[in-house]
Scaffold this motif. Sequence first.
Motif, PDB file in Angstrom:
ATOM      1  N   SER A 281      19.309  18.663 -66.243  1.00 45.54           N
ATOM      2  CA  SER A 281      17.929  19.144 -65.459  1.00 45.54           C
ATOM      3  C   SER A 281      17.746  20.684 -65.524  1.00 45.54           C
ATOM      4  N   CYS A 282      18.523  21.531 -66.115  1.00 43.82           N
ATOM      5  CA  CYS A 282      18.865  22.768 -65.985  1.00 43.82           C
ATOM      6  C   CYS A 282      17.384  23.452 -67.045  1.00 43.82           C
ATOM      7  N   SER A 283      16.875  24.429 -66.451  1.00 47.38           N
ATOM      8  CA  SER A 283      15.834  25.019 -67.050  1.00 47.38           C
ATOM      9  C   SER A 283      16.158  25.924 -68.212  1.00 47.38           C
ATOM     10  N   GLU A 284      17.501  26.053 -68.389  1.00 45.45           N
ATOM     11  CA  GLU A 284      18.092  26.949 -69.602  1.00 45.45           C
ATOM     12  C   GLU A 284      18.595  26.185 -70.883  1.00 45.45           C
ATOM     13  N   ARG A 285      18.295  24.875 -70.368  1.00 41.44           N
ATOM     14  CA  ARG A 285      19.211  23.859 -71.618  1.00 41.44           C
ATOM     15  C   ARG A 285      18.840  24.151 -72.930  1.00 41.44           C
ATOM     16  N   GLN A 286      17.449  24.398 -73.157  1.00 40.63           N
ATOM     17  CA  GLN A 286      16.969  24.423 -74.515  1.00 40.63           C
ATOM     18  C   GLN A 286      17.588  25.718 -75.297  1.00 40.63           C
ATOM     19  N   ASP A 287      17.771  26.693 -74.545  1.00 43.23           N
ATOM     20  CA  ASP A 287      18.431  27.900 -75.120  1.00 43.23           C
ATOM     21  C   ASP A 287      19.750  28.399 -74.724  1.00 43.23           C
ATOM     22  N   CYS A 288      20.600  27.223 -74.415  1.00 37.27           N
ATOM     23  CA  CYS A 288      22.115  27.347 -73.971  1.00 37.27           C
ATOM     24  C   CYS A 288      22.959  26.426 -74.947  1.00 37.27           C
ATOM     25  N   LEU A 289      23.909  26.937 -75.449  1.00 32.13           N
ATOM     26  CA  LEU A 289      24.866  26.253 -76.282  1.00 32.13           C
ATOM     27  C   LEU A 289      25.934  25.625 -75.368  1.00 32.13           C
ATOM     28  N   GLY A 290      25.933  25.710 -74.100  1.00 32.69           N
ATOM     29  CA  GLY A 290      26.714  25.200 -73.230  1.00 32.69           C
ATOM     30  C   GLY A 290      28.209  25.891 -73.328  1.00 32.69           C
ATOM     31  N   PHE A 291      29.200  24.836 -73.057  1.00 32.87           N
ATOM     32  CA  PHE A 291      30.644  25.547 -72.896  1.00 32.87           C
ATOM     33  C   PHE A 291      31.685  24.895 -73.983  1.00 32.87           C
ATOM     34  N   SER A 292      32.523  25.581 -74.407  1.00 31.97           N
ATOM     35  CA  SER A 292      33.638  25.145 -75.261  1.00 31.97           C
ATOM     36  C   SER A 292      34.168  24.083 -74.732  1.00 31.97           C
ATOM     37  N   SER A 293      34.834  23.269 -75.376  1.00 25.45           N
ATOM     38  CA  SER A 293      35.220  21.797 -74.888  1.00 25.45           C
ATOM     39  C   SER A 293      36.358  21.947 -73.852  1.00 25.45           C
ATOM     40  N   GLU A 294      37.293  22.861 -74.126  1.00 22.39           N
ATOM     41  CA  GLU A 294      38.270  23.409 -73.103  1.00 22.39           C
ATOM     42  C   GLU A 294      37.661  23.987 -71.810  1.00 22.39           C
ATOM     43  N   TYR A 295      36.727  24.815 -71.938  1.00 24.18           N
ATOM     44  CA  TYR A 295      35.931  25.312 -70.633  1.00 24.18           C
ATOM     45  C   TYR A 295      35.206  24.267 -69.806  1.00 24.18           C
ATOM     46  N   ALA A 296      34.559  23.240 -70.641  1.00 21.45           N
ATOM     47  CA  ALA A 296      33.756  22.256 -69.908  1.00 21.45           C
ATOM     48  C   ALA A 296      34.967  21.446 -68.931  1.00 21.45           C
ATOM     49  N   GLN A 297      36.212  21.525 -69.210  1.00 21.84           N
ATOM     50  CA  GLN A 297      37.013  20.787 -68.557  1.00 21.84           C
ATOM     51  C   GLN A 297      37.571  21.461 -67.323  1.00 21.84           C
ATOM     52  N   MET A 298      37.156  22.732 -67.256  1.00 22.21           N
ATOM     53  CA  MET A 298      37.678  23.434 -65.911  1.00 22.21           C
ATOM     54  C   MET A 298      37.338  22.833 -64.658  1.00 22.21           C
ATOM     55  N   LYS A 299      38.027  22.591 -63.766  1.00 22.84           N
ATOM     56  CA  LYS A 299      37.620  21.679 -62.495  1.00 22.84           C
ATOM     57  C   LYS A 299      36.743  22.229 -61.806  1.00 22.84           C
ATOM     58  N   ASN A 300      36.621  23.706 -61.698  1.00 23.86           N
ATOM     59  CA  ASN A 300      35.737  24.528 -60.823  1.00 23.86           C
ATOM     60  C   ASN A 300      34.450  24.285 -61.346  1.00 23.86           C
ATOM     61  N   LEU A 301      34.323  23.945 -62.607  1.00 23.59           N
ATOM     62  CA  LEU A 301      32.686  24.255 -63.426  1.00 23.59           C
ATOM     63  C   LEU A 301      31.896  23.104 -62.406  1.00 23.59           C
ATOM     64  N   LYS A 302      32.339  22.088 -62.001  1.00 22.14           N
ATOM     65  CA  LYS A 302      31.690  20.914 -61.387  1.00 22.14           C
ATOM     66  C   LYS A 302      30.924  21.466 -60.385  1.00 22.14           C
ATOM     67  N   ASN A 303      31.192  22.556 -59.800  1.00 25.19           N
ATOM     68  CA  ASN A 303      30.514  23.282 -58.667  1.00 25.19           C
ATOM     69  C   ASN A 303      29.667  24.045 -58.976  1.00 25.19           C
ATOM     70  N   ILE A 304      29.378  24.405 -60.043  1.00 24.55           N
ATOM     71  CA  ILE A 304      28.347  25.561 -60.664  1.00 24.55           C
ATOM     72  C   ILE A 304      26.887  24.717 -59.959  1.00 24.55           C
ATOM     73  N   SER A 305      25.912  25.665 -59.612  1.00 21.87           N
ATOM     74  CA  SER A 305      24.566  24.912 -58.936  1.00 21.87           C
ATOM     75  C   SER A 305      23.856  24.639 -60.458  1.00 21.87           C
ATOM     76  N   VAL A 306      22.850  23.846 -60.383  1.00 20.83           N
ATOM     77  CA  VAL A 306      21.921  23.572 -61.268  1.00 20.83           C
ATOM     78  C   VAL A 306      20.705  24.491 -61.255  1.00 20.83           C
ATOM     79  N   LEU A 307      20.274  25.238 -62.073  1.00 23.71           N
ATOM     80  CA  LEU A 307      19.355  26.026 -62.078  1.00 23.71           C
ATOM     81  C   LEU A 307      17.855  25.659 -61.634  1.00 23.71           C
TER      82      LEU A 307
END
Length: 307
Positions: A281-307
């Motif tokens: 549901s992120c407004s930046e999704r279309q122009d965003c490459l997301g995270f590397s696989s290792e970074y996507a597993q960082m536990k504190n990432l779950k807390n980032i807020s949706v834009l």
Amino acid sequence: MEENFLDSFKGKIYWIELVTHLQCNCSCRVCPTARMLDNSAFSTDEMASWLANARKVGARGVWFGGGEPTLHHGLVNAVKTAKDLGYRNILLQTNGLRLAYDHYLERLSNAGLNMVSLSLKGADSQSHDYMTRVPGSFELLTEAAKNLVDEKIPINADILVTSHSVRHLRSMIELAADLETASVTLMLVSMHGLDRKEDHHWLPEPQLLSEHVEAAMDTALSLGLKITSLHIPPCLLAKRHRENYFHAGRYGLLVVPPSQEAFMAETSPTEGGNYLEQCQSCSERQDCLGFSSEYAQMKNLKNISVL
Ligand code: SF4
């Protein structure tokens, strides 16, 4: 062979990166090529051929990378070939060590080199040399920057963001300004090619990353430096800095290694490709490459807020 292969990229690429070879005169702690025993390299003829064929399908920029491209015996010739073929941007991505020798830089400059990305791994000799594992590498890099300024070749500073450097990003930006760089690219460390789990401690914790990148971007802008974030998605940037995020696909960059098939930069695992649930549901999704696989597993990432 590359002529037919490149046909499918007609009109789609602006840059071609020639990964000249994988040897290096540093042995950086987070560099996968430093651990490879891969002696593959392009010959001078192969580089000329890729350059000519990439030009035919529209490439206007060439980016010489590695390994450390300045150790390749054919680099000066390849730069000259690129110039003769009409490449507008001829960029060298380097640790800078050999550019400390002004006669060598002069040869590259006369051949047509017109942009250099210097890799900064720390804010001072202690932290930079710690990462490169080459005593004196910081001193040579600063000498290289002076030579580049004398040759009037614009410098971009590639700043590697790790758990080791993250708290010093502001100082690194100030250093980049002192070295008279025109721009700065923040590159988040990737674990791609580093197979050992114990390497993951180099990934900076998300909250810390956000905090220090915000301060670094403020500092860069106050010093008149253009700053770009590769690999650090908009949701980890302060709202006022989100326009500094750069999707690697915008380069139009075809990466050509000597021993593997060529690929578009944005398809590399280094650039991201992994999304979280909230990305949907992120407004930046279309122009965003997301995270590397290792970074996507960082536990504190779950807390980032949706834009
Ligand atoms: S798409 Fe995902 S990774 Fe990209 S900015 Fe949005 S929340 Fe962050």
